[in-house]
Scaffold this motif. Sequence first.
Motif, PDB file in Angstrom:
ATOM      1  N   GLY A 140       5.101  -5.014  37.821  1.00  0.00           N
ATOM      2  CA  GLY A 140       4.639  -4.742  39.177  1.00  0.00           C
ATOM      3  C   GLY A 140       3.147  -4.627  39.348  1.00  0.00           C
ATOM      4  N   THR A 141       2.385  -4.794  38.282  1.00  0.00           N
ATOM      5  CA  THR A 141       0.947  -4.534  38.319  1.00  0.00           C
ATOM      6  C   THR A 141       0.240  -5.266  39.450  1.00  0.00           C
ATOM      7  OG1 THR A 141       0.946  -4.202  35.917  1.00  0.00           O
ATOM      8  CG2 THR A 141      -1.183  -4.609  36.971  1.00  0.00           C
ATOM      9  N   ASP A 142       0.516  -6.545  39.600  1.00  0.00           N
ATOM     10  CA  ASP A 142      -0.202  -7.361  40.577  1.00  0.00           C
ATOM     11  C   ASP A 142       0.599  -7.647  41.844  1.00  0.00           C
ATOM     12  OD1 ASP A 142      -2.458  -7.544  38.934  1.00  0.00           O
ATOM     13  OD2 ASP A 142      -1.602  -9.229  37.826  1.00  0.00           O
ATOM     14  N   PHE A 143       1.660  -6.857  42.073  1.00  0.00           N
ATOM     15  CA  PHE A 143       2.461  -7.004  43.290  1.00  0.00           C
ATOM     16  C   PHE A 143       2.242  -5.824  44.225  1.00  0.00           C
ATOM     17  CE2 PHE A 143       5.142  -9.633  40.422  1.00  0.00           C
ATOM     18  CZ  PHE A 143       5.207 -10.786  41.189  1.00  0.00           C
ATOM     19  N   SER A 144       2.261  -6.088  45.516  1.00  0.00           N
ATOM     20  CA  SER A 144       2.209  -5.025  46.528  1.00  0.00           C
ATOM     21  C   SER A 144       3.622  -4.540  46.841  1.00  0.00           C
ATOM     22  CB  SER A 144       1.519  -5.538  47.794  1.00  0.00           C
ATOM     23  OG  SER A 144       0.181  -5.883  47.543  1.00  0.00           O
ATOM     24  N   GLY A 145       4.392  -4.292  45.796  1.00  0.00           N
ATOM     25  CA  GLY A 145       5.764  -3.832  45.965  1.00  0.00           C
ATOM     26  C   GLY A 145       6.743  -4.977  46.096  1.00  0.00           C
ATOM     27  N   TRP A 146       8.007  -4.619  46.370  1.00  0.00           N
ATOM     28  CA  TRP A 146       9.065  -5.615  46.524  1.00  0.00           C
ATOM     29  C   TRP A 146       8.995  -6.313  47.866  1.00  0.00           C
ATOM     30  CZ3 TRP A 146      12.910  -8.292  44.174  1.00  0.00           C
ATOM     31  CH2 TRP A 146      13.795  -8.955  45.026  1.00  0.00           C
ATOM     32  N   ALA A 147       8.967  -5.545  48.953  1.00  0.00           N
ATOM     33  CA  ALA A 147       9.207  -6.077  50.296  1.00  0.00           C
ATOM     34  C   ALA A 147       8.111  -7.049  50.731  1.00  0.00           C
ATOM     35  CB  ALA A 147       9.305  -4.930  51.290  1.00  0.00           C
ATOM     36  N   ALA A 148       8.543  -8.141  51.371  1.00  0.00           N
ATOM     37  CA  ALA A 148       7.609  -9.144  51.882  1.00  0.00           C
ATOM     38  C   ALA A 148       6.665  -8.522  52.904  1.00  0.00           C
ATOM     39  CB  ALA A 148       8.383 -10.297  52.507  1.00  0.00           C
ATOM     40  N   GLN A 149       5.374  -8.844  52.787  1.00  0.00           N
ATOM     41  CA  GLN A 149       4.352  -8.354  53.702  1.00  0.00           C
ATOM     42  C   GLN A 149       3.362  -9.479  53.978  1.00  0.00           C
ATOM     43  OE1 GLN A 149       2.634  -4.456  52.430  1.00  0.00           O
ATOM     44  NE2 GLN A 149       4.053  -4.634  50.715  1.00  0.00           N
ATOM     45  N   PRO A 150       2.894  -9.581  55.212  1.00  0.00           N
ATOM     46  CA  PRO A 150       1.927 -10.640  55.536  1.00  0.00           C
ATOM     47  C   PRO A 150       0.673 -10.519  54.679  1.00  0.00           C
ATOM     48  CG  PRO A 150       2.761  -9.584  57.529  1.00  0.00           C
ATOM     49  CD  PRO A 150       3.239  -8.755  56.380  1.00  0.00           C
ATOM     50  N   ASN A 151       0.244 -11.635  54.133  1.00  0.00           N
ATOM     51  CA  ASN A 151      -1.001 -11.719  53.365  1.00  0.00           C
ATOM     52  C   ASN A 151      -1.017 -10.819  52.132  1.00  0.00           C
ATOM     53  OD1 ASN A 151      -2.119 -13.486  55.393  1.00  0.00           O
ATOM     54  ND2 ASN A 151      -2.517 -11.664  56.646  1.00  0.00           N
ATOM     55  N   ARG A 152       0.161 -10.468  51.629  1.00  0.00           N
ATOM     56  CA  ARG A 152       0.267  -9.657  50.418  1.00  0.00           C
ATOM     57  C   ARG A 152       1.166 -10.367  49.413  1.00  0.00           C
ATOM     58  NH1 ARG A 152      -2.688  -4.632  49.967  1.00  0.00           N
ATOM     59  NH2 ARG A 152      -3.086  -3.896  52.084  1.00  0.00           N
TER      60      ARG A 152
END
Length: 276
Positions: A15-27
């Motif tokens: 998960g280091t380079d992810f803004s979490g699981w859920a889809a988010q605009p521009n993330r």
Amino acid sequence: MDERTRVRLDIAYDGTDFSGWAAQPNRRTVAGVLTEALVRVFGEDRVSGLTVAGRTDAGVHATGQVCHVDFATAAWSELSASLVRRLAGLLPPDVRVRAATEVPGEFDARFSATFRRYEYRVTDAPYGADPLRRHDTLGWPRGLDLDALNAAATGLVGEHDYAAYCKRKEHATTIREITRLDWRRDPDGILVATVQADAFCQAMVRSLVGAMLVVGDGRRPAEWPGGLLNLRERSSEVTVAPAHGLTLVAVGYPTDPAEYARRAEATRRLRLPATA
């Protein structure tokens, strides 16, 4: 819409380079990266309903994440045997689909789950975390006592209102049932907390770990974390442990597929606090 087949995906990710699981605009998110790869394999109109067992926060890892997705049946029949290998070639190296299994339409990765199990890794070595484990192990600056950590954990097990440890959401309950919470020290000296519950609210596991760590290093008494369960709002005294030490390691489901729908129905019922 074409006839659809429901498929369970077993997933691991750093998960280091992810803004979490859920889809988010521009993330960059796990759901976003996975959806993009699935659409490349099947086509956009043949993939729908991606649903995950647990929405991990930014920086949290998984070795046992589960989700389900509905594929056009004809496309699934054609591609099922090669899907895992195809995804290995399309996905970035920090996320893997380990298995893709056809399941009954009643299976719901989120609501059919009977438990989620997390592990949190901490080192109290004076030099901190080993460089090769720095992304999944928290370095703690004080020595930690295993017996004290387990004493603190004892008061947190069971069904309680964990409002003191949760980021409250409107119309959502903070009542949860923790069925397992314990610490071990592995041969390499790493302390590992195992936390299992029917479900967790946002930041709950990391808040529990944060409360137990200050018992483990002697700054709080063993009964302090359990005493906070009397509160009905988030405690400002609890420090949330950093995300990178936390990994979702397992999600449980009924052994009998006939129980999937019944479990999902029971999970959806809102658990309300007693009025007495």
